[in-house]
Design a protein around this motif. Structure first.
Motif, short mmCIF file in Angstrom:
data_model
loop_
_atom_site.label_atom_id
_atom_site.label_comp_id
_atom_site.label_asym_id
_atom_site.label_seq_id
_atom_site.Cartn_x
_atom_site.Cartn_y
_atom_site.Cartn_z
N ASP A 206 0.84 -1.19 0.00
CA ASP A 206 0.00 0.00 0.00
C ASP A 206 0.88 1.25 0.00
O ASP A 206 2.10 1.17 -0.15
N ARG B 131 -2.69 -7.21 -3.59
CA ARG B 131 -2.32 -7.00 -2.19
C ARG B 131 -3.35 -7.63 -1.25
O ARG B 131 -3.07 -7.90 -0.09
N TRP B 132 -4.52 -7.96 -1.77
CA TRP B 132 -5.58 -8.55 -0.96
C TRP B 132 -5.14 -9.87 -0.33
O TRP B 132 -5.64 -10.26 0.73
N VAL C 198 -2.28 -10.57 1.08
CA VAL C 198 -1.65 -10.25 2.37
C VAL C 198 -2.70 -9.83 3.38
O VAL C 198 -2.67 -10.25 4.54
N GLU C 199 -3.66 -9.01 2.94
CA GLU C 199 -4.72 -8.56 3.84
C GLU C 199 -5.55 -9.75 4.33
O GLU C 199 -5.96 -9.80 5.48
N ALA C 200 -5.80 -10.73 3.44
CA ALA C 200 -6.54 -11.93 3.82
C ALA C 200 -5.76 -12.75 4.86
O ALA C 200 -6.35 -13.34 5.77
N PHE D 220 -3.65 -11.52 7.11
CA PHE D 220 -3.82 -10.81 8.38
C PHE D 220 -5.18 -11.12 8.98
O PHE D 220 -5.30 -11.39 10.18
N SER D 221 -6.22 -11.06 8.16
CA SER D 221 -7.57 -11.31 8.63
C SER D 221 -7.72 -12.71 9.20
O SER D 221 -8.35 -12.93 10.24
#
Length: 158
Positions: free
Chosen positions: A61, A117-118, A120-122, A124-125
């Motif tokens: 990001d 980038r989703w 990496v976000e997934a 984390f989630s």
């Protein structure tokens, strides 16, 4: 102020292989201590490159829009899919800035596939869903250690 101490936040930077969705590296520190996110990302790119792992592209990001990261990616021969600020100066990442300004954000985002980038976000989630957001450790040494253990444990459990 009642209580006298403020809550400390833990900053976690992870690198995930986009194809296999496996954890490549994790680094954590307490807010206000340790290196910044771009410095951590740059050192991890250099470390992976030195170990002989091929870094093809780094998705990030706007926090990673830094000369340090772009220099590390250039040294490793990797592409950047990092959201560049609209008012970015040319500097060391001049080619990426020119491309972003010439195409506009939407076309640039499609071309670089920065939306990946989703993954990496997934990650984390999923870690937060599995283990919760609160850490049990209280010491400045224990907080980042526990956070890194959670990410490594989740990667092994998958």
């Amino acid at each position: 102020m009642y209580g006298g101490t403020r809550r400390k936040f833990v900053k976690v930077v992870i690198m995930v292989d986009v194809r296999t969705r496996r954890l490549l590296s994790v680094e954590a520190s307490v807010q206000g201590e340790g290196p910044s996110e771009p410095e951590v990302a740059a050192s991890e790119v250099r470390r992976l490159h030195a170990k002989g792992k091929k870094v093809v592209k780094l998705y990030g990001d706007g926090a990673y829009d830094s000369d340090v990261v772009f220099e590390a990616l250039a040294d490793a021969g990797a592409e950047a899919a990092i959201r560049i600020r609209g008012n970015a100066r040319l500097g060391r990442r001049g080619e990426e800035v020119r491309l972003r300004l010439a195409l506009g954000y939407r076309e640039w985002a499609e071309l670089t596939s920065c939306g990946m980038r989703w993954i990496v976000e997934a990650f984390f989630s999923a870690v937060k869903r599995k283990f919760g957001e609160r850490l049990r450790a209280r010491s400045v040494v224990g907080l980042p250690a526990e956070a890194m253990q959670r990410f490594r444990a989740y990667d092994l459990m998958r």
